[in-house]
Design a protein around this motif. Structure first.
Motif, PDB file in Angstrom:
ATOM      1  N   SER A   1       0.830  -1.207   0.000  1.00 16.25           N
ATOM      2  CA  SER A   1       0.000   0.000   0.000  1.00 16.25           C
ATOM      3  C   SER A   1       0.862   1.254   0.000  1.00 16.25           C
ATOM      4  O   SER A   1       0.550   2.234  -0.682  1.00 16.25           O
ATOM      5  N   SER A   2       1.952   1.228   0.760  1.00 18.10           N
ATOM      6  CA  SER A   2       2.805   2.417   0.824  1.00 18.10           C
ATOM      7  C   SER A   2       3.420   2.730  -0.542  1.00 18.10           C
ATOM      8  O   SER A   2       3.560   3.899  -0.910  1.00 18.10           O
ATOM      9  N   GLU A   3       3.764   1.715  -1.324  1.00 14.40           N
ATOM     10  CA  GLU A   3       4.303   1.934  -2.670  1.00 14.40           C
ATOM     11  C   GLU A   3       3.250   2.565  -3.590  1.00 14.40           C
ATOM     12  O   GLU A   3       3.548   3.478  -4.351  1.00 14.40           O
ATOM     13  N   VAL A   4       2.023   2.066  -3.500  1.00 10.70           N
ATOM     14  CA  VAL A   4       0.936   2.591  -4.331  1.00 10.70           C
ATOM     15  C   VAL A   4       0.614   4.022  -3.935  1.00 10.70           C
ATOM     16  O   VAL A   4       0.473   4.910  -4.776  1.00 10.70           O
ATOM     17  N   ILE A   5       0.506   4.259  -2.629  1.00 13.67           N
ATOM     18  CA  ILE A   5       0.189   5.599  -2.133  1.00 13.67           C
ATOM     19  C   ILE A   5       1.278   6.589  -2.536  1.00 13.67           C
ATOM     20  O   ILE A   5       0.985   7.708  -2.959  1.00 13.67           O
ATOM     21  N   GLU A   6       2.519   6.178  -2.439  1.00 15.51           N
ATOM     22  CA  GLU A   6       3.624   7.051  -2.854  1.00 15.51           C
ATOM     23  C   GLU A   6       3.519   7.395  -4.337  1.00 15.51           C
ATOM     24  O   GLU A   6       3.682   8.551  -4.729  1.00 15.51           O
ATOM     25  N   ALA A   7       3.219   6.400  -5.159  1.00 15.23           N
ATOM     26  CA  ALA A   7       3.096   6.644  -6.599  1.00 15.23           C
ATOM     27  C   ALA A   7       1.963   7.623  -6.889  1.00 15.23           C
ATOM     28  O   ALA A   7       2.128   8.561  -7.682  1.00 15.23           O
ATOM     29  N   VAL A   8       0.831   7.433  -6.224  1.00 13.51           N
ATOM     30  CA  VAL A   8      -0.320   8.317  -6.446  1.00 13.51           C
ATOM     31  C   VAL A   8      -0.015   9.726  -5.939  1.00 13.51           C
ATOM     32  O   VAL A   8      -0.317  10.718  -6.608  1.00 13.51           O
ATOM     33  N   ASN A   9       0.584   9.828  -4.774  1.00 15.32           N
ATOM     34  CA  ASN A   9       0.888  11.148  -4.206  1.00 15.32           C
ATOM     35  C   ASN A   9       1.946  11.917  -4.984  1.00 15.32           C
ATOM     36  O   ASN A   9       1.979  13.141  -4.930  1.00 15.32           O
ATOM     37  N   ASN A  10       2.805  11.208  -5.705  1.00 17.73           N
ATOM     38  CA  ASN A  10       3.872  11.865  -6.473  1.00 17.73           C
ATOM     39  C   ASN A  10       3.488  12.104  -7.928  1.00 17.73           C
ATOM     40  O   ASN A  10       4.342  12.446  -8.746  1.00 17.73           O
ATOM     41  N   ARG A  11       2.215  11.968  -8.265  1.00 17.06           N
ATOM     42  CA  ARG A  11       1.760  12.174  -9.639  1.00 17.06           C
ATOM     43  C   ARG A  11       1.754  13.662  -9.976  1.00 17.06           C
ATOM     44  O   ARG A  11       1.723  14.515  -9.087  1.00 17.06           O
ATOM     45  N   ALA A  12       1.758  13.928 -11.267  1.00 18.45           N
ATOM     46  CA  ALA A  12       1.553  15.307 -11.730  1.00 18.45           C
ATOM     47  C   ALA A  12       0.173  15.753 -11.246  1.00 18.45           C
ATOM     48  O   ALA A  12      -0.772  14.961 -11.226  1.00 18.45           O
ATOM     49  N   GLU A  13       0.066  17.013 -10.877  1.00 17.25           N
ATOM     50  CA  GLU A  13      -1.131  17.510 -10.186  1.00 17.25           C
ATOM     51  C   GLU A  13      -2.428  17.315 -10.967  1.00 17.25           C
ATOM     52  O   GLU A  13      -3.478  17.059 -10.386  1.00 17.25           O
ATOM     53  N   HIS A  14      -2.385  17.397 -12.290  1.00 14.32           N
ATOM     54  CA  HIS A  14      -3.610  17.323 -13.102  1.00 14.32           C
ATOM     55  C   HIS A  14      -4.102  15.902 -13.353  1.00 14.32           C
ATOM     56  O   HIS A  14      -5.206  15.708 -13.854  1.00 14.32           O
ATOM     57  N   VAL A  15      -3.321  14.886 -13.013  1.00 19.38           N
ATOM     58  CA  VAL A  15      -3.648  13.507 -13.373  1.00 19.38           C
ATOM     59  C   VAL A  15      -4.730  12.938 -12.446  1.00 19.38           C
ATOM     60  O   VAL A  15      -4.586  12.922 -11.227  1.00 19.38           O
ATOM     61  N   GLU A  16      -5.803  12.466 -13.064  1.00 19.75           N
ATOM     62  CA  GLU A  16      -6.888  11.761 -12.371  1.00 19.75           C
ATOM     63  C   GLU A  16      -6.474  10.297 -12.284  1.00 19.75           C
ATOM     64  O   GLU A  16      -5.926   9.743 -13.240  1.00 19.75           O
ATOM     65  N   VAL A  17      -6.721   9.649 -11.148  1.00 23.79           N
ATOM     66  CA  VAL A  17      -6.290   8.264 -10.950  1.00 23.79           C
ATOM     67  C   VAL A  17      -7.471   7.429 -10.478  1.00 23.79           C
ATOM     68  O   VAL A  17      -8.242   7.864  -9.617  1.00 23.79           O
ATOM     69  N   VAL A  18      -7.578   6.225 -11.033  1.00 24.73           N
ATOM     70  CA  VAL A  18      -8.595   5.272 -10.603  1.00 24.73           C
ATOM     71  C   VAL A  18      -7.893   3.997 -10.150  1.00 24.73           C
ATOM     72  O   VAL A  18      -7.046   3.462 -10.871  1.00 24.73           O
ATOM     73  N   LEU A  19      -8.245   3.520  -8.957  1.00 25.52           N
ATOM     74  CA  LEU A  19      -7.713   2.266  -8.418  1.00 25.52           C
ATOM     75  C   LEU A  19      -8.884   1.305  -8.266  1.00 25.52           C
ATOM     76  O   LEU A  19      -9.850   1.623  -7.566  1.00 25.52           O
ATOM     77  N   THR A  20      -8.816   0.151  -8.938  1.00 16.70           N
ATOM     78  CA  THR A  20      -9.929  -0.787  -8.873  1.00 16.70           C
ATOM     79  C   THR A  20      -9.515  -2.081  -8.191  1.00 16.70           C
ATOM     80  O   THR A  20      -8.328  -2.344  -7.990  1.00 16.70           O
ATOM     81  N   GLY A  21     -10.507  -2.877  -7.880  1.00 13.95           N
ATOM     82  CA  GLY A  21     -10.291  -4.216  -7.341  1.00 13.95           C
ATOM     83  C   GLY A  21     -10.950  -4.412  -5.996  1.00 13.95           C
ATOM     84  O   GLY A  21     -11.126  -3.467  -5.230  1.00 13.95           O
ATOM     85  N   ARG A  22     -11.329  -5.636  -5.746  1.00 16.38           N
ATOM     86  CA  ARG A  22     -11.896  -6.012  -4.451  1.00 16.38           C
ATOM     87  C   ARG A  22     -10.879  -5.764  -3.348  1.00 16.38           C
ATOM     88  O   ARG A  22      -9.694  -5.662  -3.602  1.00 16.38           O
ATOM     89  N   TYR A  23     -11.378  -5.726  -2.156  1.00 10.41           N
ATOM     90  CA  TYR A  23     -10.538  -5.690  -0.948  1.00 10.41           C
ATOM     91  C   TYR A  23      -9.657  -4.450  -0.837  1.00 10.41           C
ATOM     92  O   TYR A  23      -8.516  -4.531  -0.370  1.00 10.41           O
ATOM     93  N   ALA A  24     -10.153  -3.301  -1.241  1.00 10.19           N
ATOM     94  CA  ALA A  24      -9.351  -2.079  -1.088  1.00 10.19           C
ATOM     95  C   ALA A  24      -9.012  -1.901   0.388  1.00 10.19           C
ATOM     96  O   ALA A  24      -9.908  -1.886   1.236  1.00 10.19           O
ATOM     97  N   PRO A  25      -7.732  -1.775   0.725  1.00  9.86           N
ATOM     98  CA  PRO A  25      -7.364  -1.576   2.126  1.00  9.86           C
ATOM     99  C   PRO A  25      -7.753  -0.183   2.608  1.00  9.86           C
ATOM    100  O   PRO A  25      -7.902   0.749   1.796  1.00  9.86           O
TER     101      PRO A  25
END
Length: 171
Positions: free
Chosen positions: A115-139
């Motif tokens: 989760s920390s790797e995913v969160i880091e990637a999302v938080n370090n994105r370019a400001e305008h980028v919309e992100v969707v994370l899918t899948g069962r069992y979202a922590p």
């Protein structure tokens, strides 16, 4: 878009990937660029053909071509880590307006990535980028990160009557 938001589509009901594909279609039709990265998946899903019909739509799979049964192997972990590395770069560069991390929550569930790797990637994105994370069992930490969370709840499904997955509908 001046600021991109984070969506999470989770739950046991059908429709998480389908919802993300619908949003991707809407974005492409509005002139936006979309990158659709699929964790765990490596099979021949119909949406892989979308690149033939949609300009500015890129899709790539970060799976091995089979479902994970039991404990994931080193190849599963390597595929997910390589996929996350690619998505991290794509998110930082900001060349895509919408980035979908399809089945990333399943990759987290199977501990292919953290989760920390995913969160880091999302938080370090370019400001305008919309992100969707899918899948069962979202922590919970992924839910906390999100600006929008939708939980798909299964009420009734025809697979309970023995209907198998159909091309163009489930795959």
């Amino acid at each position: 878009m001046a600021r991109g938001y984070v969506h999470v589509y989770t739950g046991n009901g059908k429709g998480k990937t389908t919802a993300a594909l619908g949003l991707a279609l809407r974005a492409v039709c509005a002139g936006k660029r979309v990158f659709f990265g699929q964790f765990v998946k490596g099979m021949d899903y119909s949406e892989l053909k979308a690149v033939d019909f949609l300009p500015n739509f890129v899709i790539e799979q970060f799976g091995r071509g089979c479902f994970i049964h039991g404990k994931p192997g080193d190849e599963d972990i390597k595929a997910a880590k390589n996929g996350l590395g690619k998505l991290k770069k794509i998110l930082e560069e900001g060349n895509f307006d919408l980035v979908v991390m399809d089945e990333v929550n399943i990759a987290l569930y199977f501990e292919l990535i953290t989760s920390s790797e995913v969160i880091e990637a999302v938080n370090n994105r370019a400001e305008h980028v919309e992100v969707v994370l899918t899948g069962r069992y979202a922590p919970q930490e992924v839910i906390d990160l999100a600006d929008l969370v939708t939980e798909m709840k299964e009420v009734k499904h025809y697979y309970q009557k023995g209907v198998e997955a159909r091309e163009g509908i489930e795959f």
